[in-house]
Design a protein around this motif. Structure first.
Motif, PDB file in Angstrom:
ATOM      1  N   SER A  94     114.055  69.939-140.685  1.00 12.56           N
ATOM      2  CA  SER A  94     112.921  70.360-139.853  1.00 12.56           C
ATOM      3  C   SER A  94     112.912  69.681-138.488  1.00 12.56           C
ATOM      4  N   PHE A  95     113.750  68.640-138.310  1.00  9.69           N
ATOM      5  CA  PHE A  95     113.790  67.944-137.027  1.00  9.69           C
ATOM      6  C   PHE A  95     114.627  68.744-136.040  1.00  9.69           C
ATOM      7  N   GLU A  96     114.081  68.994-134.869  1.00 11.96           N
ATOM      8  CA  GLU A  96     114.789  69.762-133.848  1.00 11.96           C
ATOM      9  C   GLU A  96     115.228  68.849-132.717  1.00 11.96           C
ATOM     10  N   PRO A  97     116.454  69.065-132.199  1.00 13.37           N
ATOM     11  CA  PRO A  97     116.913  68.242-131.075  1.00 13.37           C
ATOM     12  C   PRO A  97     116.162  68.588-129.797  1.00 13.37           C
ATOM     13  N   GLY A  98     116.217  67.672-128.846  1.00 13.66           N
ATOM     14  CA  GLY A  98     115.531  67.921-127.572  1.00 13.66           C
ATOM     15  C   GLY A  98     114.225  67.170-127.491  1.00 13.66           C
ATOM     16  N   ARG A  99     113.195  67.871-127.032  1.00 11.71           N
ATOM     17  CA  ARG A  99     111.881  67.220-126.860  1.00 11.71           C
ATOM     18  C   ARG A  99     111.345  66.712-128.178  1.00 11.71           C
ATOM     19  N   PRO A 100     110.738  65.498-128.171  1.00  8.07           N
ATOM     20  CA  PRO A 100     110.156  64.984-129.414  1.00  8.07           C
ATOM     21  C   PRO A 100     108.991  65.847-129.865  1.00  8.07           C
ATOM     22  N   GLY A 101     108.949  66.171-131.140  1.00 12.64           N
ATOM     23  CA  GLY A 101     107.866  66.983-131.685  1.00 12.64           C
ATOM     24  C   GLY A 101     106.622  66.153-131.927  1.00 12.64           C
ATOM     25  N   ASP A 102     105.592  66.820-132.457  1.00  8.07           N
ATOM     26  CA  ASP A 102     104.322  66.136-132.733  1.00  8.07           C
ATOM     27  C   ASP A 102     104.510  64.983-133.714  1.00  8.07           C
ATOM     28  N   SER A 103     105.380  65.185-134.702  1.00  9.54           N
ATOM     29  CA  SER A 103     105.587  64.141-135.713  1.00  9.54           C
ATOM     30  C   SER A 103     106.232  62.899-135.116  1.00  9.54           C
ATOM     31  N   ALA A 104     107.206  63.119-134.219  1.00  5.66           N
ATOM     32  CA  ALA A 104     107.871  61.982-133.571  1.00  5.66           C
ATOM     33  C   ALA A 104     106.892  61.212-132.703  1.00  5.66           C
ATOM     34  N   ILE A 105     106.049  61.956-131.978  1.00 10.77           N
ATOM     35  CA  ILE A 105     105.049  61.316-131.112  1.00 10.77           C
ATOM     36  C   ILE A 105     104.044  60.535-131.950  1.00 10.77           C
ATOM     37  N   GLU A 106     103.607  61.144-133.064  1.00 13.82           N
ATOM     38  CA  GLU A 106     102.613  60.486-133.917  1.00 13.82           C
ATOM     39  C   GLU A 106     103.180  59.229-134.571  1.00 13.82           C
ATOM     40  N   LEU A 107     104.441  59.295-134.991  1.00 12.00           N
ATOM     41  CA  LEU A 107     105.081  58.123-135.583  1.00 12.00           C
ATOM     42  C   LEU A 107     105.123  56.985-134.577  1.00 12.00           C
ATOM     43  N   GLY A 108     105.517  57.302-133.341  1.00 11.58           N
ATOM     44  CA  GLY A 108     105.554  56.293-132.289  1.00 11.58           C
ATOM     45  C   GLY A 108     104.186  55.700-132.025  1.00 11.58           C
ATOM     46  N   ARG A 109     103.156  56.541-132.063  1.00  8.03           N
ATOM     47  CA  ARG A 109     101.786  56.065-131.807  1.00  8.03           C
ATOM     48  C   ARG A 109     101.324  55.080-132.876  1.00  8.03           C
ATOM     49  N   ILE A 110     101.639  55.372-134.135  1.00  8.49           N
ATOM     50  CA  ILE A 110     101.196  54.490-135.221  1.00  8.49           C
ATOM     51  C   ILE A 110     101.844  53.112-135.094  1.00  8.49           C
ATOM     52  N   VAL A 111     103.172  53.103-134.832  1.00 11.75           N
ATOM     53  CA  VAL A 111     103.880  51.831-134.676  1.00 11.75           C
ATOM     54  C   VAL A 111     103.378  51.108-133.425  1.00 11.75           C
ATOM     55  N   ASP A 112     103.198  51.868-132.341  1.00 11.72           N
ATOM     56  CA  ASP A 112     102.738  51.299-131.080  1.00 11.72           C
ATOM     57  C   ASP A 112     101.345  50.684-131.229  1.00 11.72           C
ATOM     58  N   ARG A 113     100.451  51.398-131.926  1.00 15.63           N
ATOM     59  CA  ARG A 113      99.066  50.927-132.075  1.00 15.63           C
ATOM     60  C   ARG A 113      99.032  49.586-132.796  1.00 15.63           C
ATOM     61  N   GLY A 114      99.832  49.452-133.858  1.00 20.21           N
ATOM     62  CA  GLY A 114      99.850  48.194-134.600  1.00 20.21           C
ATOM     63  C   GLY A 114     100.324  47.030-133.757  1.00 20.21           C
ATOM     64  N   LEU A 115     101.333  47.271-132.897  1.00 24.63           N
ATOM     65  CA  LEU A 115     101.877  46.205-132.049  1.00 24.63           C
ATOM     66  C   LEU A 115     100.978  45.900-130.853  1.00 24.63           C
ATOM     67  N   THR A 235     100.313  38.363-141.875  1.00 23.60           N
ATOM     68  CA  THR A 235     100.223  37.424-143.002  1.00 23.60           C
ATOM     69  C   THR A 235      98.921  36.637-143.016  1.00 23.60           C
ATOM     70  N   ASN A 236      98.196  36.652-141.889  1.00 19.26           N
ATOM     71  CA  ASN A 236      96.881  35.995-141.860  1.00 19.26           C
ATOM     72  C   ASN A 236      95.804  36.858-142.514  1.00 19.26           C
ATOM     73  N   GLY A 237      96.169  38.088-142.880  1.00 21.10           N
ATOM     74  CA  GLY A 237      95.203  39.005-143.457  1.00 21.10           C
ATOM     75  C   GLY A 237      94.421  39.770-142.416  1.00 21.10           C
ATOM     76  N   ASP A 238      94.795  39.642-141.134  1.00 22.09           N
ATOM     77  CA  ASP A 238      94.111  40.384-140.066  1.00 22.09           C
ATOM     78  C   ASP A 238      94.548  41.844-140.103  1.00 22.09           C
ATOM     79  N   VAL A 239      93.577  42.755-140.168  1.00 24.07           N
ATOM     80  CA  VAL A 239      93.883  44.183-140.136  1.00 24.07           C
ATOM     81  C   VAL A 239      94.053  44.594-138.679  1.00 24.07           C
ATOM     82  N   CYS A 240      95.266  45.020-138.322  1.00 23.58           N
ATOM     83  CA  CYS A 240      95.582  45.377-136.936  1.00 23.58           C
ATOM     84  C   CYS A 240      95.304  46.840-136.650  1.00 23.58           C
ATOM     85  N   ALA A 241      95.486  47.711-137.642  1.00 24.95           N
ATOM     86  CA  ALA A 241      95.246  49.146-137.453  1.00 24.95           C
ATOM     87  C   ALA A 241      95.176  49.826-138.817  1.00 24.95           C
ATOM     88  N   ILE A 242      94.426  50.941-138.869  1.00 24.26           N
ATOM     89  CA  ILE A 242      94.358  51.770-140.076  1.00 24.26           C
ATOM     90  C   ILE A 242      94.503  53.225-139.651  1.00 24.26           C
TER      91      ILE A 242
END
Length: 306
Positions: A94-115, A235-242
């Protein structure tokens, strides 16, 4: 975010019932218990700032690079970082080459938000000349194989690559203090990033009418689950994102249970990342010693005089 994050895998009604019935007996199709992670392997490339993570069949590669840019006007003393994701068609049909799809953008956002929101990376230490030059850190995540739970694998890969990345040391000279000198690695040792803590993403899937909770869902389980919950904490138990995606609402008691389990898992994953980074740094030091081994030079000089 779609409940299956671009998972094109489909299952039959019988397969769905089999997965759900097995979970009622606390068994999963791959033999794990509901709250067991798949095997996690962390590897590093020969260059600083590259990592490869395997979580079961899921495989993600991360590369970290840096360049000097002008800072944002509202944050003249802070560097920046951004995350980009690339979904290889080999990883999932289902992954298409070229422009990142909605799923790729959303995955990046989740990782980005936590950091970003947890301020894990010290962006002030990336400032070279206030208001003029700062380091911009870029994380490229490449999805090589989608075996399920891309979020956790991508998050671990990003943290591992950031931990081994080093930027050139810079000094400012000149009468006006505006002359920038970027020192090559053989002159001055490059500097690692200052990382305050590791925000680790832990994903849960909700399956069946009973909303049975499993951790680290595979692509089979993602194809039948009604929703997911990703908790990013340290590891401190701080919730960074949900992040809650798809499905019905989740009871508060279930969320609290997930938080307790995620806290333990985040500690285990953090230890694995740190151990892998420590091993990489040891190997890196040995390579550096071999490159600058004075004994070989002395022996060559002795042979010449002989």
């Amino acid at each position: 975010m779609e409940q299956r994050l671009a998972n094109s895998f489909t299952v039959t009604v019988n397969e769905t019932k089999f997965i759900e019935n097995a979970l009622i007996s606390d068994i999963r199709v791959d033999g794990r218990r509901p709250f067991d992670y798949r095997n996690l392997i962390i590897r590093f490339g020969s260059e600083d700032g590259s990592s490869e993570v395997q979580l079961g069949r899921t495989q993600v590669i991360a590369f970290v690079t840096g360049q000097l840019v002008q800072p944002y006007r509202d944050r003249p003393n802070e560097g920046t970082f951004a995350i980009y994701t690339e979904f290889s068609p080999m990883a999932d049909p289902s992954f298409e080459p070229g422009r990142p799809g909605d799923s790729a953008i959303e995955l990046g956002r989740i990782v980005d938000r936590g950091l970003r929101e947890s301020r894990a990376v010290d962006t002030e230490s990336l400032c070279v000349i206030a208001g003029k030059l700062v380091w911009s850190i870029r994380i490229d995540l490449h999805i090589i194989d989608n075996g399920g739970n891309l979020v956790d694998a991508a998050n671990i890969s990003a943290l591992a690559a950031l931990s081994t990345f080093r930027r050139p040391e810079c000094t400012v000279e000149g009468e006006d203090g505006q002359e920038l000198i970027i020192h090559p690695p053989d002159v001055r040792e490059p500097l690692p990033l200052i990382i305050h803590h590791f925000p680790v993403a832990v994903t849960f899937g909700f399956i069946g009418k009973e909303n049975i909770v499993v951790i680290d869902p595979t692509h089979h389980e993602e194809a039948v689950m009604g929703g997911s919950l990703t908790v990013t904490l340290n590891t401190n138990g701080d919730v960074c994102a949900i992040q809650k995606a798809g499905g019905d609402g989740v009871l508060q008691s279930v969320i609290m249970q997930c938080l307790r389990i995620a806290s333990v898992k985040a500690g285990d994953i953090t230890s694995k990342i740190k151990n892998a980074v420590e091993s990489y740094n040891t190997q890196r030091s040995l390579r550096k010693i071999k490159r600058h081994n004075p004994s070989s030079t002395v022996s060559n000089v002795a042979k010449h005089h002989a």
